[in-house]
Structure formats: C-alpha cells, structure tokens
Design a protein around this motif. Structure first.
Motif, PDB file in Angstrom:
ATOM      1  N   ILE A  42     -18.759  14.889 -39.961  1.00 20.28           N
ATOM      2  CA  ILE A  42     -17.635  15.186 -39.110  1.00 20.28           C
ATOM      3  C   ILE A  42     -18.322  15.389 -37.757  1.00 20.28           C
ATOM      4  O   ILE A  42     -17.467  15.014 -36.540  1.00 20.28           O
ATOM      5  N   VAL A  43     -19.234  16.080 -37.399  1.00 16.14           N
ATOM      6  CA  VAL A  43     -19.847  16.028 -36.322  1.00 16.14           C
ATOM      7  C   VAL A  43     -21.443  15.700 -36.307  1.00 16.14           C
ATOM      8  O   VAL A  43     -22.110  16.283 -37.086  1.00 16.14           O
ATOM      9  N   LYS A  77     -14.523  19.379 -29.295  1.00 21.47           N
ATOM     10  CA  LYS A  77     -13.365  18.830 -29.927  1.00 21.47           C
ATOM     11  C   LYS A  77     -13.720  17.274 -29.997  1.00 21.47           C
ATOM     12  O   LYS A  77     -13.404  16.469 -31.181  1.00 21.47           O
ATOM     13  N   ASN A  78     -13.826  16.701 -29.042  1.00 22.29           N
ATOM     14  CA  ASN A  78     -13.964  15.255 -28.590  1.00 22.29           C
ATOM     15  C   ASN A  78     -15.052  14.570 -29.332  1.00 22.29           C
ATOM     16  O   ASN A  78     -15.284  13.525 -29.570  1.00 22.29           O
ATOM     17  N   LYS A  79     -16.117  15.409 -29.931  1.00 24.45           N
ATOM     18  CA  LYS A  79     -17.017  15.006 -30.801  1.00 24.45           C
ATOM     19  C   LYS A  79     -16.805  15.102 -32.177  1.00 24.45           C
ATOM     20  O   LYS A  79     -17.695  14.608 -32.909  1.00 24.45           O
ATOM     21  N   VAL A  80     -15.789  15.534 -32.694  1.00 23.41           N
ATOM     22  CA  VAL A  80     -15.522  15.365 -33.932  1.00 23.41           C
ATOM     23  C   VAL A  80     -14.982  13.916 -34.436  1.00 23.41           C
ATOM     24  O   VAL A  80     -13.998  13.308 -33.874  1.00 23.41           O
ATOM     25  N   ASP A  82     -14.619  12.501 -37.448  1.00 22.04           N
ATOM     26  CA  ASP A  82     -13.677  12.258 -38.737  1.00 22.04           C
ATOM     27  C   ASP A  82     -12.153  12.861 -38.419  1.00 22.04           C
ATOM     28  O   ASP A  82     -11.910  13.682 -38.208  1.00 22.04           O
ATOM     29  N   ALA A  83     -11.269  11.699 -38.706  1.00 24.34           N
ATOM     30  CA  ALA A  83      -9.959  11.641 -38.110  1.00 24.34           C
ATOM     31  C   ALA A  83      -9.171  12.997 -39.061  1.00 24.34           C
ATOM     32  O   ALA A  83      -8.562  13.835 -38.396  1.00 24.34           O
ATOM     33  N   LYS A  86     -10.533  16.263 -37.909  1.00 21.93           N
ATOM     34  CA  LYS A  86      -9.988  16.678 -36.602  1.00 21.93           C
ATOM     35  C   LYS A  86      -8.530  17.147 -36.683  1.00 21.93           C
ATOM     36  O   LYS A  86      -8.175  18.025 -36.057  1.00 21.93           O
ATOM     37  N   GLU A  87      -7.671  16.385 -37.603  1.00 24.32           N
ATOM     38  CA  GLU A  87      -6.509  16.968 -37.834  1.00 24.32           C
ATOM     39  C   GLU A  87      -6.325  18.205 -38.410  1.00 24.32           C
ATOM     40  O   GLU A  87      -5.536  18.995 -37.908  1.00 24.32           O
ATOM     41  N   ASP A  90      -7.475  20.932 -35.815  1.00 25.52           N
ATOM     42  CA  ASP A  90      -6.344  20.953 -34.432  1.00 25.52           C
ATOM     43  C   ASP A  90      -5.013  21.672 -35.179  1.00 25.52           C
ATOM     44  O   ASP A  90      -4.606  22.349 -34.350  1.00 25.52           O
TER      45      ASP A  90
END
Length: 203
Positions: A42-43, A77-80, A82-83, A86-87, A90
């Motif tokens: 994920i990160v 957050k912009n280093k996540v 995995d879509a 991230k969803e 968020d």
C-alpha cells in the motif's frame, strides 16, 4: 495502542515500540492483511515515517480513561500506491491496523497465590490497573501477558479486524438530519480535535 488487553490476552506496555522506531526507521512497509508482495503493498517503506505519540483514548474514538501510546505510520496520501486502499482511506469508513511483531521482552502476569508464582503475581499487581478496557470483560481478569518490548517486523497492515480494536482510522460522522447549528458545532469540534492531534504529533 498501549494499555489495551487484546484478544490474545496481550497487554502492550507504554514504550513498547521505542526500539523499533529507532532501529527500523525506513525499513517497514504498509501492506494489505500481512501479505508481503508487490501486489499487496500500500505504501513503500521509503515513504513511511514511524513514530509514537501519547494521546487520549478519545482521539481514537474510545471512551476509556486516560492516555495511550500509539505507533504511527505517517505518510502522504499521494504515496498510497494501491487504488482500493486509497479509496477506503479517503472514504473515512472504519478500517483497523495490525502490527507484524516479534516479542522481545514479555512477562506472564497471574493472579495466583501459589508460592511458586510470586514473580507472576508481582507482574499482575504491577500492570493490572494499567488495563484501560477492564470493563469490557465479563469476568475478573486472572492472567495476561505483559509485553514490555516488541519488534515491528517488516510491515504493518490494514485489516478489517485486528486483535486490538483500539487502532486504525476513526472519523466522526455527521448526521444529515441534524440542524445546521448542530452540524456547525460538530464540524468545529472535529476541526479542533484534528488540530489537537497535529499539535501532539508535532510535539
């Protein structure tokens, strides 16, 4: 988070992660459900800062009294990468975190009057009142494992349910049926809570 007796009968003691934060900085990933692979990352490790903070239980959505020390994986957050993760992050929906750990200093605590159990009874008496969630148990707690130091090995994970529910991301949700005045008060309280968290982390 410390001071929680979890589903494994483990009690994490304050400062449990001090050595990991110092020795393993920049070496641990955030992954999905403890599966270490490219597809479940994920990160990336180089984008994670590990730190600890002492915060009130109320800041992680719990009504327990006093403070808890939490292990934090801090990242932008912009280093996540995995879509799906991230969803989920968020969205603010409930999700928990779980640490892959290796115990390095552990003691058995027992409420025992047997002469051979003096050391275990001493440990019990030392830490029993540190348990913040004692009221969650129907019966009196007779034993547990006091985890004084642990190593965070290679990763921590986002999970649906961890052994310690006092973890993860907690966000208050505003009921749309409330009056505008009530909503404004809750939004102001939420903003203040966020400022308090940032102030404590920066300190």
């Amino acid at each position: 988070s410390t001071r929680i007796l979890d589903s494994h009968d483990d009690l994490h003691i304050d400062n449990i992660w001090n050595k990991s934060v110092k020795d393993l900085q920049g070496k641990n990933y955030l992954v999905d459900t403890h599966v270490m692979s490219v597809n479940t990352t994920i990160v990336r490790k180089e984008n994670i800062e590990m730190l600890t903070a002492m915060i009130p239980f109320s800041m992680i959505g719990k009504s327990y009294k006093g403070d808890t020390q939490v292990l934090i994986y801090k990242f932008s957050k912009n280093k996540v990468i995995d879509a799906k993760a991230k969803e989920w992050l968020d969205s603010g929906d409930d999700i928990e975190a779980s640490v892959r750990m290796r115990y390095t200093d552990i003691a058995l605590a027992m409420n025992s009057k047997h002469p051979d159990d003096k050391e275990e009874l001493e440990t019990y008496r030392k830490y029993i009142d540190a348990i913040a969630n004692k009221d969650d148990f129907e019966n009196e707690i007779q034993y547990f494992w006091a985890i004084k130091q642990a190593q965070n090995v290679s990763e921590s994970s986002l999970v649906l349910f961890g052994s310690n529910s006092s973890t993860g991301i907690v966000e208050e949700k505003i009921n749309t049926g409330q009056s505008d005045d009530t909503q404004q008060k809750e939004e102001a309280a939420k903003a203040l809570q966020g400022k308090l968290i940032l102030t404590r982390l920066n300190n």
